[in-house]
Motif scaffolding. Structure first.
Motif, PDB file in Angstrom:
ATOM      1  N   TYR A 120      -9.387   4.261   5.492  1.00  0.00           N
ATOM      2  CA  TYR A 120      -8.954   3.008   6.094  1.00  0.00           C
ATOM      3  C   TYR A 120     -10.052   1.988   5.838  1.00  0.00           C
ATOM      4  N   GLY A 137      -0.135   3.350  15.001  1.00  0.00           N
ATOM      5  CA  GLY A 137      -1.235   2.479  14.565  1.00  0.00           C
ATOM      6  C   GLY A 137      -1.152   1.171  15.317  1.00  0.00           C
ATOM      7  N   GLY A 153      -2.929  -0.696  17.156  1.00  0.00           N
ATOM      8  CA  GLY A 153      -3.960  -1.725  17.020  1.00  0.00           C
ATOM      9  C   GLY A 153      -4.297  -2.411  18.321  1.00  0.00           C
ATOM     10  N   ASP A 208      -2.975   5.439  17.996  1.00  0.00           N
ATOM     11  CA  ASP A 208      -3.945   4.876  17.052  1.00  0.00           C
ATOM     12  C   ASP A 208      -5.107   5.865  16.951  1.00  0.00           C
ATOM     13  N   ASP A 238      -3.988  10.676  14.974  1.00  0.00           N
ATOM     14  CA  ASP A 238      -4.078  10.346  13.551  1.00  0.00           C
ATOM     15  C   ASP A 238      -2.728  10.685  12.931  1.00  0.00           C
ATOM     16  N   ILE A 239      -2.014   9.676  12.489  1.00  0.00           N
ATOM     17  CA  ILE A 239      -0.650   9.903  12.014  1.00  0.00           C
ATOM     18  C   ILE A 239      -0.625  10.762  10.742  1.00  0.00           C
ATOM     19  N   ARG A 285       3.556  -1.068  11.664  1.00  0.00           N
ATOM     20  CA  ARG A 285       3.308  -2.340  10.977  1.00  0.00           C
ATOM     21  C   ARG A 285       1.890  -2.359  10.410  1.00  0.00           C
TER      22      ARG A 285
HETATM   23  C1  SAM Z   1      -4.031  -3.558  10.134  1.00  0.00           C
HETATM   24  S1  SAM Z   1      -4.087  -2.745  11.665  1.00  0.00           S
HETATM   25  C2  SAM Z   1      -2.430  -3.060  12.279  1.00  0.00           C
HETATM   26  C3  SAM Z   1      -2.348  -2.952  13.781  1.00  0.00           C
HETATM   27  C4  SAM Z   1      -0.942  -3.151  14.351  1.00  0.00           C
HETATM   28  N1  SAM Z   1      -0.004  -2.163  13.810  1.00  0.00           N
HETATM   29  C5  SAM Z   1      -0.436  -4.540  14.073  1.00  0.00           C
HETATM   30  O1  SAM Z   1       0.336  -4.732  13.129  1.00  0.00           O
HETATM   31  O2  SAM Z   1      -0.831  -5.468  14.832  1.00  0.00           O
HETATM   32  C6  SAM Z   1      -3.978  -1.004  11.232  1.00  0.00           C
HETATM   33  C7  SAM Z   1      -4.086  -0.101  12.452  1.00  0.00           C
HETATM   34  O3  SAM Z   1      -3.818   1.232  12.007  1.00  0.00           O
HETATM   35  C8  SAM Z   1      -4.747   2.096  12.609  1.00  0.00           C
HETATM   36  N2  SAM Z   1      -4.867   3.302  11.761  1.00  0.00           N
HETATM   37  C9  SAM Z   1      -5.493   3.437  10.574  1.00  0.00           C
HETATM   38  N3  SAM Z   1      -5.377   4.696  10.109  1.00  0.00           N
HETATM   39  C10 SAM Z   1      -4.629   5.371  11.031  1.00  0.00           C
HETATM   40  C11 SAM Z   1      -4.173   6.719  11.155  1.00  0.00           C
HETATM   41  N4  SAM Z   1      -4.457   7.628  10.199  1.00  0.00           N
HETATM   42  N5  SAM Z   1      -3.442   7.081  12.242  1.00  0.00           N
HETATM   43  C12 SAM Z   1      -3.153   6.177  13.207  1.00  0.00           C
HETATM   44  N6  SAM Z   1      -3.583   4.877  13.161  1.00  0.00           N
HETATM   45  C13 SAM Z   1      -4.305   4.485  12.100  1.00  0.00           C
HETATM   46  C14 SAM Z   1      -6.035   1.291  12.710  1.00  0.00           C
HETATM   47  O4  SAM Z   1      -6.923   1.817  13.656  1.00  0.00           O
HETATM   48  C15 SAM Z   1      -5.473  -0.076  13.094  1.00  0.00           C
HETATM   49  O5  SAM Z   1      -5.349  -0.225  14.476  1.00  0.00           O
END
Ligand code: SAM
Length: 271
Positions: free
Chosen positions: A8, A48, A50, A72, A93-94, A110
């Motif tokens: 990430y 995720g 955020g 998240d 962790d997805i 998203r």
């Molecule tokens: C660009 S942000 C988008 C946040 C939210 N979905 C939005 O659109 O406002 C990406 C999010 O995905 C999370 N993320 C990244 N890798 C992930 C994973 N393997 N599993 C779950 N969440 C993850 C990050 O911590 C972050 O909060």
């Protein structure tokens, strides 16, 4: 370039960037999810999540008899949401952690799949989490539209944008994923697949340009280097993002949706 793909690219401390994205995208997300038949009592999954603005809003849609699970890898912002008895915050962790099967009426994700190298398997996992009749809504950007609008800063924008996309690609980010979403949902056997793409003109100093400015400042360490940008080029672009005379088209934010056919069990069977 022989950079190892990262899991990430943006660390989860980057809440300023996430909140800037919420200001830009929440209106469209709420309008499109609001048009689906998600009723009180629904079980919703926000992956995720955020900053949590959509998870928070979904709590109203699901109502007191429903549930919103917000996941998240970093749940600090989600844990700060108060007064939502129907919200379950899950550090998850997805890519690696399991998910319920045949369980959710709505799965929303998203700006996450584009960052994940394992996006195919993750999408399959998300679809398997849907109940028959349940909806999945996936949103990712497509950078095809990011061309300059103003003469001011046009050369700088094109140059920095091309290096930025190079860095994204080296980090495993799929920056043209938006265009693939409808076909990917159809390939999962979903029905009623639809999509919408949204573009705006990012003018210096507006929330769209602010999202780009924060993101570029954050990525400076990767953008600057041999065959990439100089610090001066990054500084100039950061200035332009704040200049009201600068403008460029945004990437397309693509929202795609589809639903699990009634009577179809998830491909992995029931839990
Ligand atoms: C660009 S942000 C988008 C946040 C939210 N979905 C939005 O659109 O406002 C990406 C999010 O995905 C999370 N993320 C990244 N890798 C992930 C994973 N393997 N599993 C779950 N969440 C993850 C990050 O911590 C972050 O909060």
């Amino acid at each position: 370039m022989s950079e190892q793909p990262a899991e990430y690219l943006f660390d989860a401390d980057e809440y300023a960037r996430i909140h800037a994205a919420e200001r830009l995208f929440d209106e469209g997300t709420k309008r499109l999810i609001g048009a689906l038949d998600i009723v009180p009592g629904a079980r919703c999954l926000e992956v995720g999540a955020g900053g949590g603005s959509i998870a928070d809003w979904l709590c109203d849609i699901a109502g007191s008899s429903g549930l919103v699970v917000a996941t998240d890898i970093d749940t600090r912002s989600l844990e700060a949401i108060t007064g939502r008895p129907n919200l379950e915050v899950r550090r998850h962790d997805i890519v690696k952690d399991p998910l319920e099967l045949d369980h959710y009426d709505l799965v929303h994700v998203r700006l996450v799949l584009e960052h994940l190298l394992e996006r195919d398997a993750v999408l399959e996992k998300l679809v398997a989490a849907l109940r028959p009749g349940g909806w999945i809504v996936v949103e990712d950007v497509d950078y095809v539209s990011g061309v300059p609008v103003s003469d001011l800063g046009a050369v700088e924008h094109e140059r920095t944008q091309s290096v930025r996309l190079e860095v994204f690609a080296a980090g495993g980010v799929a920056h043209y994923l938006g265009r693939e979403l409808p076909a990917r949902l159809r390939a999962q056997g979903l029905e009623d697949v639809g999509n919408e793409g949204r573009v705006w003109i990012m003018e210096g100093g507006t929330p769209g340009a602010e999202w780009f400015r924060i993101s570029m400042a954050h990525l400076r360490g990767r953008l600057v280097g041999p065959d990439r940008l100089t610090d001066a080029e990054v500084d100039k672009m950061l200035e332009l993002f704040e200049d009201p005379n600068w403008a460029a088209f945004s990437p397309i934010m693509v929202t795609a949706w589809g639903r699990m056919p009634q009577g179809r069990e998830s491909p992995r069977g029931s839990a």
